[in-house]
Design a protein around this motif. Structure first.
Motif, mmCIF file in Angstrom:
data_model
loop_
_atom_site.group_PDB
_atom_site.id
_atom_site.type_symbol
_atom_site.label_atom_id
_atom_site.label_comp_id
_atom_site.label_asym_id
_atom_site.label_seq_id
_atom_site.Cartn_x
_atom_site.Cartn_y
_atom_site.Cartn_z
ATOM 1 N N HIS A 247 0.816 -1.220 0.000
ATOM 2 C CA HIS A 247 0.000 0.000 0.000
ATOM 3 C C HIS A 247 0.847 1.267 0.000
ATOM 4 C CE1 HIS A 247 -3.074 -2.897 1.267
ATOM 5 N NE2 HIS A 247 -3.895 -2.084 0.656
ATOM 6 N N SER A 248 2.152 1.110 0.143
ATOM 7 C CA SER A 248 2.983 2.308 0.284
ATOM 8 C C SER A 248 3.063 3.078 -1.031
ATOM 9 C CB SER A 248 4.385 1.925 0.767
ATOM 10 O OG SER A 248 5.082 1.261 -0.261
ATOM 11 N N ASN A 249 3.301 4.353 -0.880
ATOM 12 C CA ASN A 249 3.416 5.246 -2.039
ATOM 13 C C ASN A 249 4.833 5.152 -2.608
ATOM 14 O OD1 ASN A 249 2.974 7.354 -3.876
ATOM 15 N ND2 ASN A 249 3.556 8.911 -2.368
ATOM 16 N N THR A 250 5.247 3.929 -2.894
ATOM 17 C CA THR A 250 6.613 3.694 -3.372
ATOM 18 C C THR A 250 6.574 3.212 -4.816
ATOM 19 O OG1 THR A 250 7.145 2.921 -1.141
ATOM 20 C CG2 THR A 250 8.777 2.499 -2.851
ATOM 21 N N ASN A 251 7.448 3.795 -5.614
ATOM 22 C CA ASN A 251 7.559 3.355 -7.004
ATOM 23 C C ASN A 251 8.485 2.145 -7.055
ATOM 24 O OD1 ASN A 251 8.010 2.973 -9.702
ATOM 25 N ND2 ASN A 251 8.957 4.960 -10.068
ATOM 26 N N LEU A 252 7.898 0.971 -6.921
ATOM 27 C CA LEU A 252 8.696 -0.257 -6.910
ATOM 28 C C LEU A 252 7.850 -1.407 -7.459
ATOM 29 C CD1 LEU A 252 11.537 -1.160 -6.003
ATOM 30 C CD2 LEU A 252 10.521 -1.886 -3.854
ATOM 31 N N GLY A 253 8.439 -2.158 -8.379
ATOM 32 C CA GLY A 253 7.669 -3.225 -9.028
ATOM 33 C C GLY A 253 8.161 -4.633 -8.768
ATOM 34 N N PHE A 254 9.315 -4.808 -8.134
ATOM 35 C CA PHE A 254 9.885 -6.111 -7.749
ATOM 36 C C PHE A 254 10.463 -6.900 -8.933
ATOM 37 C CE2 PHE A 254 7.205 -6.941 -3.617
ATOM 38 C CZ PHE A 254 7.814 -5.850 -3.035
ATOM 39 N N GLY A 255 10.373 -6.412 -10.165
ATOM 40 C CA GLY A 255 10.920 -7.152 -11.309
ATOM 41 C C GLY A 255 10.296 -8.538 -11.447
ATOM 42 N N LEU A 256 11.155 -9.536 -11.651
ATOM 43 C CA LEU A 256 10.642 -10.911 -11.827
ATOM 44 C C LEU A 256 9.959 -11.425 -10.565
ATOM 45 C CD1 LEU A 256 13.211 -13.033 -13.895
ATOM 46 C CD2 LEU A 256 10.811 -12.524 -14.429
ATOM 47 N N LEU A 257 10.425 -10.956 -9.383
ATOM 48 C CA LEU A 257 9.795 -11.384 -8.126
ATOM 49 C C LEU A 257 8.338 -10.931 -8.046
ATOM 50 C CD1 LEU A 257 12.396 -10.941 -5.224
ATOM 51 C CD2 LEU A 257 11.312 -13.061 -6.021
ATOM 52 N N GLY A 258 7.987 -9.933 -8.876
ATOM 53 C CA GLY A 258 6.601 -9.463 -8.923
ATOM 54 C C GLY A 258 5.646 -10.516 -9.464
ATOM 55 N N ARG A 259 6.231 -11.568 -10.073
ATOM 56 C CA ARG A 259 5.394 -12.694 -10.532
ATOM 57 C C ARG A 259 4.977 -13.571 -9.363
ATOM 58 N NH1 ARG A 259 3.431 -12.283 -15.827
ATOM 59 N NH2 ARG A 259 4.701 -10.607 -16.664
ATOM 60 N N ILE A 260 5.616 -13.371 -8.210
ATOM 61 C CA ILE A 260 5.275 -14.162 -7.016
ATOM 62 C C ILE A 260 4.671 -13.270 -5.919
ATOM 63 C CG2 ILE A 260 6.185 -15.678 -5.197
ATOM 64 C CD1 ILE A 260 8.480 -16.367 -7.121
ATOM 65 N N PHE A 261 5.313 -12.124 -5.686
ATOM 66 C CA PHE A 261 4.876 -11.271 -4.581
ATOM 67 C C PHE A 261 4.177 -10.005 -5.100
ATOM 68 C CE2 PHE A 261 8.547 -13.631 -2.897
ATOM 69 C CZ PHE A 261 7.943 -14.248 -1.811
ATOM 70 N N VAL A 262 3.287 -9.476 -4.260
ATOM 71 C CA VAL A 262 2.552 -8.252 -4.596
ATOM 72 C C VAL A 262 3.440 -7.040 -4.295
ATOM 73 C CG1 VAL A 262 0.569 -6.811 -3.988
ATOM 74 C CG2 VAL A 262 0.289 -9.291 -4.192
ATOM 75 N N SER A 263 3.717 -6.248 -5.301
ATOM 76 C CA SER A 263 4.558 -5.055 -5.134
ATOM 77 C C SER A 263 3.664 -3.819 -4.991
ATOM 78 C CB SER A 263 5.470 -4.896 -6.357
ATOM 79 O OG SER A 263 4.681 -4.533 -7.478
ATOM 80 N N PRO A 264 4.221 -2.695 -4.528
ATOM 81 C CA PRO A 264 3.417 -1.456 -4.457
ATOM 82 C C PRO A 264 2.843 -1.061 -5.824
ATOM 83 C CG PRO A 264 5.441 -1.207 -3.185
ATOM 84 C CD PRO A 264 5.561 -2.514 -3.901
ATOM 85 N N ASN A 265 3.638 -1.180 -6.880
ATOM 86 C CA ASN A 265 3.132 -0.802 -8.211
ATOM 87 C C ASN A 265 1.998 -1.722 -8.667
ATOM 88 O OD1 ASN A 265 4.972 1.227 -8.260
ATOM 89 N ND2 ASN A 265 6.359 0.289 -9.755
ATOM 90 N N PHE A 266 2.070 -2.994 -8.273
ATOM 91 C CA PHE A 266 1.035 -3.976 -8.636
ATOM 92 C C PHE A 266 -0.262 -3.664 -7.881
ATOM 93 C CE2 PHE A 266 -1.067 -8.160 -8.157
ATOM 94 C CZ PHE A 266 -1.017 -8.658 -9.447
ATOM 95 N N HIS A 267 -0.146 -3.395 -6.576
ATOM 96 C CA HIS A 267 -1.358 -3.164 -5.784
ATOM 97 C C HIS A 267 -1.989 -1.804 -6.097
ATOM 98 C CE1 HIS A 267 -4.223 -4.166 -2.704
ATOM 99 N NE2 HIS A 267 -4.037 -3.002 -2.123
ATOM 100 N N ARG A 268 -1.153 -0.852 -6.533
ATOM 101 C CA ARG A 268 -1.705 0.465 -6.891
ATOM 102 C C ARG A 268 -2.723 0.341 -8.020
ATOM 103 N NH1 ARG A 268 -0.580 6.194 -6.798
ATOM 104 N NH2 ARG A 268 0.462 5.886 -4.830
ATOM 105 N N MET A 269 -2.513 -0.616 -8.916
ATOM 106 C CA MET A 269 -3.468 -0.863 -10.006
ATOM 107 C C MET A 269 -4.832 -1.264 -9.447
ATOM 108 S SD MET A 269 -1.833 -0.357 -12.805
ATOM 109 C CE MET A 269 -2.836 -1.181 -14.023
ATOM 110 N N HIS A 270 -4.793 -1.938 -8.284
ATOM 111 C CA HIS A 270 -6.051 -2.350 -7.637
ATOM 112 C C HIS A 270 -6.825 -1.140 -7.112
ATOM 113 C CE1 HIS A 270 -8.871 -4.825 -5.448
ATOM 114 N NE2 HIS A 270 -8.553 -4.226 -4.327
ATOM 115 N N HIS A 271 -6.080 -0.087 -6.753
ATOM 116 C CA HIS A 271 -6.718 1.127 -6.209
ATOM 117 C C HIS A 271 -6.916 2.199 -7.270
ATOM 118 C CE1 HIS A 271 -6.570 0.469 -1.718
ATOM 119 N NE2 HIS A 271 -5.755 -0.497 -2.102
ATOM 120 N N LYS A 272 -6.672 1.846 -8.540
ATOM 121 C CA LYS A 272 -6.701 2.833 -9.621
ATOM 122 C C LYS A 272 -8.064 3.528 -9.705
ATOM 123 C CE LYS A 272 -5.085 2.881 -14.460
ATOM 124 N NZ LYS A 272 -6.180 3.396 -15.259
ATOM 125 N N LEU A 273 -8.011 4.865 -9.776
ATOM 126 C CA LEU A 273 -9.245 5.662 -9.763
ATOM 127 C C LEU A 273 -10.139 5.376 -10.967
ATOM 128 C CD1 LEU A 273 -10.947 8.079 -8.652
ATOM 129 C CD2 LEU A 273 -9.494 9.571 -10.030
#
Ligand SMILES: [Zn+2]
Ligand SMILES: [Zn+2]
Length: 356
Positions: A247-273
């Motif tokens: 949920h943090s306001n951090t610009n971070l996507g985790f790269g390949l690990l983002g295929r396993i873990f939820v990153s701030p950039n990934f979850h921000r899409m869930h909150h997209k206006l």
């Protein structure tokens, strides 16, 4: 809140005016409250969630929590939520999101201050409530469905059972979260979380206390494998830390690990206006969204996307010249019980049915 009250007034006028003859005296304002039906005052289905919570708490209380130590359980939960390690993790994340933000925000943005109120609410009143719900649900599940609890499986190492509980718990949290978006009733409690326009690590605490009723199913893996292992508090703290960081306001996507873990950039899409919000529902693992074709991976264009709800159906602290934190806080907690116009779709902005 003012907007909703105005809508209430509109309903009353619509009901009263056509029935009155052209020559009739104007309606007595004092008689108006009596003419209002319960439906125009409250959203009745919301009370079913309150009732479930009340029944679970009452059963646990009368049952003396099934012999469990309520105080010790409450202390454990408080440690997970706001213990020294959790606060240290949150403190680090608060610094990280200042250093590498997705969106530039003042250090004391209105949303941050509002989410501090929700943090305080969680640390105080929500802890005993969730403790009561957790113990009561677990005791009742074991008592009514004893076959649910597997015996000790000798071939399964303890760490294997813990890993299985962890993954299954995260999966059930995903399904409960999906239900929060697909059920009109649950969405009324969950929309508070999505109303945040200044995301921060503290937004993880911006939840309605009663929404925890919908996440009780995530306790089932722990009950099933009770005899084989239990999640250590440290692992629960780390789990909470991963969810908070998402949920943090951090610009971070985790790269390949983002295929396993939820990153701030990934979850921000869930909150997209301005997008479907029933995507990227994962808590800690992004595998469930990929498995059920609900994953939308971030791109450089989406990282700085605005968050919140279109049209602000729930009052937010960003509205108005002055923030009025405490009155908005009260209105946000009462929000699920307020009536809504029939025309409004109560569900979250959706991308369509699951089968798409
Ligand atoms: Zn959601
Ligand atoms: Zn969220």
């Amino acid at each position: 809140m003012t907007l909703v009250l105005d809508q209430d007034t509109d309903v009353v006028i619509t009901l009263v005016t056509p029935a009155a003859p052209a020559t009739a005296a104007p309606p007595d304002p004092a008689a108006e409250p009596a003419q209002r039906t319960l439906r125009t005052r409250v959203y009745l289905p919301a009370f079913s969630i309150l009732a479930v919570a009340a029944v679970l708490v009452a059963i646990g209380w009368v049952d003396h929590w099934g012999g469990n130590d309520f105080t010790a359980s409450m202390t454990s939960l408080r440690v997970v939520l706001v213990g020294p390690l959790s606060l240290a993790i949150i403190g680090v994340f608060l610094v990280v999101e200042r250093l590498h933000p997705a969106q530039r925000r003042p250090i004391f943005a209105r949303g941050y201050r509002q989410d501090l109120l929700f943090t305080a609410l969680n640390a105080t009143l929500v802890v005993p409530l969730v403790t009561a719900l957790t113990i009561s649900f677990s005791v009742l599940a074991q008592r009514w469905l004893p076959w649910l609890v597997l015996p000790r499986i000798g071939t399964v190492p303890r760490w294997g059972a813990i890993a299985a509980i962890f993954v299954a718990m995260d999966g059930l949290n995903w399904f409960a979260h999906l239900a929060n978006h697909r059920s009109r009733l649950l969405w009324r409690f969950h929309e508070l979380h999505h109303s945040q326009e200044d995301m921060s690590v503290l937004t993880v605490f911006r939840t309605h206390p009663l929404i925890h009723v919908s996440y009780l199913i995530a306790l089932i893996p722990g009950i099933v494998l009770l005899a084989n292992g239990a999640l250590p508090i440290t692992l629960l703290v780390i789990y909470g830390g991963v969810v908070a960081f998402a949920h943090s306001n951090t610009n971070l996507g985790f790269g390949l690990l983002g295929r396993i873990f939820v990153s701030p950039n990934f979850h921000r899409m869930h909150h997209k206006l301005d997008g479907p919000q029933d995507v990227n529902l994962g808590f800690a693992l992004s595998i469930w969204d990929q498995l059920f074709r609900r994953a939308v991976f971030p791109t450089p264009e989406t990282i700085r996307t605005d968050t919140g709800l279109p049209g602000r159906p729930l009052i937010v602290e960003q509205a108005g010249e002055r923030p009025r934190h405490f009155s908005v806080f009260a209105a946000q907690l009462v929000g699920p019980f307020r009536p809504v116009p029939d025309a409004r779709d109560l569900r979250s902005p959706s991308r369509g049915p699951l089968s798409r």
